[in-house]
Design an enzyme around this catalytic site. Structure first.
Site, short mmCIF file in Angstrom:
data_model
loop_
_atom_site.label_atom_id
_atom_site.label_comp_id
_atom_site.label_asym_id
_atom_site.label_seq_id
_atom_site.Cartn_x
_atom_site.Cartn_y
_atom_site.Cartn_z
N ASP A 120 40.13 -20.88 -15.77
CA ASP A 120 40.37 -21.35 -14.16
C ASP A 120 39.64 -22.54 -13.98
O ASP A 120 39.71 -23.42 -14.84
CB ASP A 120 40.39 -20.07 -13.21
CG ASP A 120 40.76 -20.71 -11.59
OD1 ASP A 120 41.67 -20.64 -11.02
OD2 ASP A 120 39.76 -20.93 -11.38
N HIS A 286 45.60 -12.70 -13.49
CA HIS A 286 45.55 -14.45 -13.96
C HIS A 286 43.99 -13.59 -14.23
O HIS A 286 43.38 -15.08 -14.81
CB HIS A 286 44.88 -14.67 -12.51
CG HIS A 286 44.57 -16.53 -11.60
ND1 HIS A 286 44.64 -17.13 -13.11
CD2 HIS A 286 43.23 -15.98 -11.59
CE1 HIS A 286 43.64 -18.08 -12.59
NE2 HIS A 286 42.54 -18.35 -11.69
#
Length: 308
Positions: A120, A286
């Protein structure tokens, strides 16, 4: 290893409880004027692996991966500026500035060259670090990240089936409004990301949501989280300026997931790098290190072994 705390008096976020991981030590170092928090363990004589987490997490995102890596490697998880128990400076959240801080922290820990794995926003920083300090890296693994100017789509989709994955990029850019709406509601906001963007809504328990929300809510935490997005245009500009001179030559591993934000990290990165391989982790959203830690540890171990 020494005691589980070194330099505790230098901890700039003392009201946030520390979480311990067996076999690892908390340390704080001066990274060119910014105090960064690192968690270190494993084989000090082995290859060094530096881990960076993203929004809205802290180093704790890697807790399930670190023990496996520690069997072979010298493992260092670092809280980025504004994250976890690292200092929250007023400015300087473009990824090239942050990359310089991270590299300074690694050097302060006595490590001259290393492997880098990041998720991320941590991957935003890692990509810029690879551009600026490529001669100190053996390889970099980038996990499911919309890196500004690199893997982030040019436009935010309006299709509701896809828009929920990237809508916050625009929201975080709006001056003052996010702070107004989110102050005092950090747990609800952080919990939405953790539970909506994981494949299973049970991937994070209440204690983990509490931990990450408390880190964001600590003085300066929310401001710092937003600052990475507000400085993203500068990060993208500096990335492209560097890439005009040369593409990355350091080995890059793109790690995607079956239900993540970027379907194929390797394909998205390949225009910018000479040596890219890819892995797609099944049964994950994610937050791949939390959801499939064994697969992530195996992918990183193979990447390092093959590169060595």
């Amino acid at each position: 290893m020494p005691s589980s705390f070194e330099g505790l008096e230098d901890n700039p976020v003392r009201d946030l409880p520390l979480r311990d991981l067996a076999g690892f030590v908390h340390r704080w170092v001066d990274a060119d004027g910014v105090r960064l928090h690192a968690v270190e363990g494993g084989r000090i004589d082995g290859p060094a692996v530096v881990l960076l987490a993203g929004f809205p997490q802290t180093w704790w995102a890697w807790r399930k991966v670190m023990p496996s890596l520690a069997e072979r490697f010298h493992v260092i998880a670092i809280d980025l500026p504004g994250q976890g128990h690292s200092e929250r400076p007023e400015r300087g959240y473009d990824t090239h500035t942050v990359a310089a801080y991270v590299h300074a922290a690694v050097r302060a820990l006595g490590v001259s060259d290393y492997w880098l794995a990041a998720h991320d926003v941590g991957a935003w920083v890692a990509f810029s670090l690879a551009l600026d300090f490529e001669d100190r890296l053996h390889g970099v693994a980038l996990l499911d990240a919309g890196i500004p100017g690199i893997t982030l789509p040019e436009a935010i989709p309006t299709d509701p089936a896809r828009a929920w994955k990237t809508w916050h990029f625009a929201f975080h850019l709006v001056p003052e409004l996010p702070e107004t709406l989110l102050a005092g509601r950090e747990r609800e906001y952080v919990g939405w990301f953790l539970r909506m963007k994981a494949l299973s809504p049970d991937a994070f328990d209440d204690a983990e949501v509490d931990h990450y929300a408390a880190a964001v809510a600590q003085d300066g935490g929310l401001r710092a989280c937003l600052a990475y997005y507000r400085d993203a245009a500068e990060s993208a500009r500096a990335n492209h300026e560097a890439l005009e001179r040369r593409r990355l030559t350091v080995p890059v591993l793109g790690i995607s997931s079956s239900h993540g934000s970027i379907p194929d990290m390797a394909a998205s990165i390949s225009p910018w790098a000479e040596n890219v391989t890819g892995v797609i982790v099944p049964d994950a959203g994610h937050f791949i290190p939390d959801e499939q830690p064994e697969a992530v540890a195996a992918a990183l171990t193979a990447f390092i072994r093959d590169g060595a």
